[in-house]
Design a protein around this motif. Structure first.
Motif, PDB file in Angstrom:
ATOM      1  N   SER A 148      36.416  24.404  61.002  1.00 46.40           N
ATOM      2  CA  SER A 148      35.714  25.562  60.462  1.00 46.40           C
ATOM      3  C   SER A 148      36.449  26.855  60.787  1.00 46.40           C
ATOM      4  O   SER A 148      36.634  27.723  59.921  1.00 46.40           O
ATOM      5  CB  SER A 148      34.292  25.610  61.049  1.00 46.40           C
ATOM      6  OG  SER A 148      33.639  26.815  60.724  1.00 46.40           O
ATOM      7  N   SER A 149      36.906  26.999  62.032  1.00 48.11           N
ATOM      8  CA  SER A 149      37.581  28.222  62.453  1.00 48.11           C
ATOM      9  C   SER A 149      38.914  28.404  61.740  1.00 48.11           C
ATOM     10  O   SER A 149      39.284  29.518  61.359  1.00 48.11           O
ATOM     11  CB  SER A 149      37.788  28.207  63.971  1.00 48.11           C
ATOM     12  OG  SER A 149      36.552  28.153  64.653  1.00 48.11           O
ATOM     13  N   ASP A 177      28.510  28.386  59.070  1.00 46.00           N
ATOM     14  CA  ASP A 177      29.209  29.545  59.615  1.00 46.00           C
ATOM     15  C   ASP A 177      30.449  29.857  58.783  1.00 46.00           C
ATOM     16  O   ASP A 177      30.761  31.020  58.520  1.00 46.00           O
ATOM     17  CB  ASP A 177      29.599  29.276  61.071  1.00 46.00           C
ATOM     18  CG  ASP A 177      30.278  30.477  61.714  1.00 46.00           C
ATOM     19  OD1 ASP A 177      29.584  31.469  61.975  1.00 46.00           O
ATOM     20  OD2 ASP A 177      31.502  30.413  61.929  1.00 46.00           O
ATOM     21  N   ALA A 178      31.155  28.802  58.355  1.00 46.67           N
ATOM     22  CA  ALA A 178      32.352  29.002  57.534  1.00 46.67           C
ATOM     23  C   ALA A 178      32.008  29.661  56.206  1.00 46.67           C
ATOM     24  O   ALA A 178      32.719  30.558  55.730  1.00 46.67           O
ATOM     25  CB  ALA A 178      33.045  27.658  57.297  1.00 46.67           C
ATOM     26  N   LEU A 179      30.911  29.237  55.592  1.00 47.25           N
ATOM     27  CA  LEU A 179      30.484  29.821  54.321  1.00 47.25           C
ATOM     28  C   LEU A 179      30.156  31.306  54.474  1.00 47.25           C
ATOM     29  O   LEU A 179      30.439  32.115  53.593  1.00 47.25           O
ATOM     30  CB  LEU A 179      29.276  29.070  53.773  1.00 47.25           C
ATOM     31  CG  LEU A 179      29.524  27.654  53.260  1.00 47.25           C
ATOM     32  CD1 LEU A 179      28.202  26.974  52.927  1.00 47.25           C
ATOM     33  CD2 LEU A 179      30.431  27.663  52.032  1.00 47.25           C
ATOM     34  N   GLU A 180      29.569  31.652  55.610  1.00 46.35           N
ATOM     35  CA  GLU A 180      29.201  33.047  55.861  1.00 46.35           C
ATOM     36  C   GLU A 180      30.428  33.929  56.083  1.00 46.35           C
ATOM     37  O   GLU A 180      30.338  35.155  55.985  1.00 46.35           O
ATOM     38  CB  GLU A 180      28.283  33.138  57.080  1.00 46.35           C
ATOM     39  CG  GLU A 180      26.893  32.549  56.851  1.00 46.35           C
ATOM     40  CD  GLU A 180      26.048  32.586  58.116  1.00 46.35           C
ATOM     41  OE1 GLU A 180      26.543  33.124  59.135  1.00 46.35           O
ATOM     42  OE2 GLU A 180      24.914  32.084  58.086  1.00 46.35           O
ATOM     43  N   HIS A 181      31.566  33.310  56.371  1.00 44.81           N
ATOM     44  CA  HIS A 181      32.760  34.088  56.717  1.00 44.81           C
ATOM     45  C   HIS A 181      33.911  33.840  55.752  1.00 44.81           C
ATOM     46  O   HIS A 181      35.086  33.850  56.146  1.00 44.81           O
ATOM     47  CB  HIS A 181      33.186  33.783  58.155  1.00 44.81           C
ATOM     48  CG  HIS A 181      32.226  34.308  59.179  1.00 44.81           C
ATOM     49  ND1 HIS A 181      31.135  33.581  59.622  1.00 44.81           N
ATOM     50  CD2 HIS A 181      32.180  35.505  59.831  1.00 44.81           C
ATOM     51  CE1 HIS A 181      30.462  34.304  60.510  1.00 44.81           C
ATOM     52  NE2 HIS A 181      31.074  35.473  60.656  1.00 44.81           N
ATOM     53  N   GLY A 182      33.600  33.622  54.483  1.00 43.34           N
ATOM     54  CA  GLY A 182      34.634  33.670  53.457  1.00 43.34           C
ATOM     55  C   GLY A 182      35.132  32.355  52.901  1.00 43.34           C
ATOM     56  O   GLY A 182      35.914  32.356  51.946  1.00 43.34           O
ATOM     57  N   VAL A 183      34.729  31.230  53.485  1.00 37.06           N
ATOM     58  CA  VAL A 183      35.157  29.939  52.938  1.00 37.06           C
ATOM     59  C   VAL A 183      34.404  29.678  51.637  1.00 37.06           C
ATOM     60  O   VAL A 183      33.195  29.900  51.542  1.00 37.06           O
ATOM     61  CB  VAL A 183      34.923  28.802  53.951  1.00 37.06           C
ATOM     62  CG1 VAL A 183      35.201  27.442  53.325  1.00 37.06           C
ATOM     63  CG2 VAL A 183      35.813  29.010  55.167  1.00 37.06           C
ATOM     64  N   LYS A 184      35.130  29.214  50.626  1.00 30.99           N
ATOM     65  CA  LYS A 184      34.572  29.071  49.283  1.00 30.99           C
ATOM     66  C   LYS A 184      33.553  27.948  49.187  1.00 30.99           C
ATOM     67  O   LYS A 184      32.489  28.107  48.575  1.00 30.99           O
ATOM     68  CB  LYS A 184      35.716  28.807  48.300  1.00 30.99           C
ATOM     69  CG  LYS A 184      35.280  28.511  46.877  1.00 30.99           C
ATOM     70  CD  LYS A 184      36.476  28.142  46.010  1.00 30.99           C
ATOM     71  CE  LYS A 184      36.042  27.724  44.606  1.00 30.99           C
ATOM     72  NZ  LYS A 184      37.217  27.299  43.792  1.00 30.99           N
ATOM     73  N   GLU A 185      33.849  26.803  49.800  1.00 29.36           N
ATOM     74  CA  GLU A 185      33.003  25.619  49.627  1.00 29.36           C
ATOM     75  C   GLU A 185      33.170  24.692  50.817  1.00 29.36           C
ATOM     76  O   GLU A 185      34.243  24.599  51.400  1.00 29.36           O
ATOM     77  CB  GLU A 185      33.409  24.883  48.347  1.00 29.36           C
ATOM     78  CG  GLU A 185      32.601  23.636  48.035  1.00 29.36           C
ATOM     79  CD  GLU A 185      33.093  22.941  46.774  1.00 29.36           C
ATOM     80  OE1 GLU A 185      32.298  22.782  45.835  1.00 29.36           O
ATOM     81  OE2 GLU A 185      34.286  22.548  46.741  1.00 29.36           O
TER      82      GLU A 185
END
Length: 277
Positions: free
Chosen positions: A181-182, A250-258
């Motif tokens: 995720s990070s 958390d990844a979705l909240e910080h710019g990851v598309k999907e």
């Protein structure tokens, strides 16, 4: 290779797959067939637990997180950054995918902070203090995204294990789902003149997130944050799935598309559980 990064796939493979030779071989074959820019993050918890028991250690897990004392740290480092990493890289080379195995200390790739003791309130109201030991928490801003970018732009696939470092000579054990995720968040925020669209894919031994853990066909197609809260309240998700889903949202909240969670055998298929906001 064009320096613009139109799309990057960050794919995480779980320890149960790493420990299964036939499943791992198929996954590596499919992963190698994916065109474009990609990063592989791997676990190895099953093998680490087996090694601990062989050495007379008793693995301790709390909500899917491994409590890591000094002896455990040595074992997980040997397993993750040693055998698992180099075995996976050798299989990728066999399949024509040029790769390099890395831990967080290599090229100052991933710095982490040692997790402080955590106070937890039990159902009966009592308070327990949990010391996870040499466990590292990662800030995506401290990931060396430029180094990763240089590797994948050169056609070299980074293979990242779950061992990080604190910058003071200490190695730390970090949950591999958190690493994936990070890394995805870090690459999504890295600017090269063209923003990257980053997808995060978690591959493990189930077809997706199951509504009924005893029914492999009860795959949930889509989960929102609200539905996730409901599933936790109902006890539908627990143990290792909780950190996986926490990291995904958390990844979705910080710019990851999907974010997609699926069986390792279905890497090239549009199946599994999709998470969105």
């Amino acid at each position: 290779m064009n320096s613009e990064m139109a799309e990057i796939k960050v794919i995480k493979i779980g320890g149960n797959v790493v420990d299964n030779p036939l499943l791992l071989e198929q996954f590596i074959h499919d992963f190698s067939a994916i065109d474009g820019l990609k990063v592989l993050v791997h676990g190895g918890g099953v093998m680490a637990s087996q090694m601990q028991k062989q050495l007379g250690q008793q693995p301790v897990m709390i909500e899917g997180r491994r409590v890591t004392d000094g002896d455990t740290l040595k074992v997980v480092t040997m397993v993750y950054a040693g055998w698992c990493s180099k075995h996976i890289v050798s299989l990728l080379q066999k399949n024509g995918c040029n790769a390099i195995g890395l831990c967080g200390a290599d090229a100052d790739l991933i710095r982490a902070s040692k997790r402080p003791p955590v106070r937890k309130t039990d159902s009966d109201g009592s308070v327990t203090t949990i010391d996870y030991g040499y466990v590292g928490d990662v800030d995506p801003k401290k990931i060396n995204a430029g180094f990763l970018h240089s590797l994948i732009s050169a056609g070299i696939t980074p293979v990242i294990c779950a061992i990080t470092h604190d910058g003071n000579g200490n190695l730390l054990n970090t949950n591999a789902d958190t690493i994936a995720s990070s890394v995805a968040v870090s690459l999504a925020g890295y600017r090269t003149g063209s923003s990257a669209e980053v997808s995060l894919i978690y591959c493990f031994e189930k077809a997706g997130v199951l509504y009924d853990k005893d029914d492999d066909k009860s795959v949930i197609d889509r989960i929102t944050p609200e539905y996730y809260s409901q599933l936790k309240q109902e006890g539908r998700v627990a143990a290792g799935m909780i950190p996986k889903l926490d990291n995904a949202f958390d990844a979705l909240e910080h710019g990851v598309k999907e974010v997609v969670i699926k069986h390792a055998q279905n890497l090239l298929n549009s199946t599994g559980t999709t998470l969105n906001e």
